[in-house]
Enzyme design. Sequence first.
Site, short mmCIF file in Angstrom:
data_model
loop_
_atom_site.label_atom_id
_atom_site.label_comp_id
_atom_site.label_asym_id
_atom_site.label_seq_id
_atom_site.Cartn_x
_atom_site.Cartn_y
_atom_site.Cartn_z
N SER A 1 0.86 -1.20 -0.09
CA SER A 1 0.09 -0.36 0.67
C SER A 1 1.25 1.16 0.28
O SER A 1 2.25 1.04 -0.50
CB SER A 1 -0.67 -0.53 1.30
OG SER A 1 -1.62 0.79 1.53
N TYR B 1 -5.18 7.78 -7.73
CA TYR B 1 -3.82 6.98 -6.71
C TYR B 1 -4.43 6.73 -5.36
O TYR B 1 -4.66 5.44 -5.06
CB TYR B 1 -2.56 7.62 -7.31
CG TYR B 1 -1.97 7.31 -5.98
CD1 TYR B 1 -1.12 5.54 -6.55
CD2 TYR B 1 -1.00 7.34 -4.67
CE1 TYR B 1 -0.14 4.86 -6.22
CE2 TYR B 1 0.48 6.52 -4.34
CZ TYR B 1 0.50 5.64 -4.86
OH TYR B 1 1.01 4.63 -4.56
N LYS C 1 -5.53 3.08 -3.48
CA LYS C 1 -4.66 2.57 -2.23
C LYS C 1 -5.78 2.62 -1.12
O LYS C 1 -5.73 1.74 -0.02
CB LYS C 1 -2.73 2.89 -2.35
CG LYS C 1 -1.95 3.88 -2.79
CD LYS C 1 -1.85 2.02 -2.76
CE LYS C 1 -0.73 1.69 -3.88
NZ LYS C 1 -0.59 0.74 -3.73
#
Length: 270
Positions: A134, A148, A152
């Site tokens: 992660s 993005y 995550k």
Amino acid sequence: MAKTWFITGASKGFGREWAEAALERGDRVAATSRSAAAFDDLVEKYGDAVLPLRVDVADRTAAFEAVQQAIDTFGELEVVINNAGYGLFGMVEEVTEQQARDQIEINVFGALWVTQAVLPHLRARGSGHIIQVSSIAGLTSLPGLGIYHASKFALEGFTASLAAEVKGFGIKVTLVEPAGYATEWAGPSAVQTERLPAYDDFRAAMSGISSRRGDPSATRAAILTVVDAQQPPLRIFFGDGPLERITKEYEARLDEWRNWDEVSKAAFGS
């Protein structure tokens, strides 16, 4: 006793560092990349201890076939690291549909497909360790990285559920949450949106912000410690600074929730 690893995105960055760390101590590694030739030097040095695999992890069928090939070759898998991923840089308004879909396909679905592929094998053997790469970006958000961050945060979410679901089968799960490192994540491997002039002033204000970048090779000992731990953590930071940053972030969140608690309770009804 030597372990057998399956590492996605192993041609560079953390994946490459960890593949080499495993091989150097005598472990075996199924290393995946979009170019199997990226591992020619490792094969030359370590021979049959390396299984180079050309895989697009966003392709569910390809991910399942790669996992099965690794099992057929080595007989077992013990450590599975979902490292494949990249950064998408751009304001939320700037991101195209295809850029957003591609980001989620690799960073989320790629990890999901590999995880699903290995679970029957790990359940059958009653052990194993799944490690999801992660980021501190899965816990807090910065402007210019919205999609993005979304990828995550999604990885964090399904992995936390996964850990509870598979604990009874003897399977361990860990989220590695790195801070900034000197990998290609923000360089050649990154995707940049087409910039809108409306955000030029905002970008200029952000340009003075700098941060230290960690040495990826320094994570080798850390990943081996996590892999060898009898009781590994569900979450672990890699880097100097994330704990302090996240502590401040979560304290601020708690303060805001407390300040609005009366409205929150009123929204429940009588």
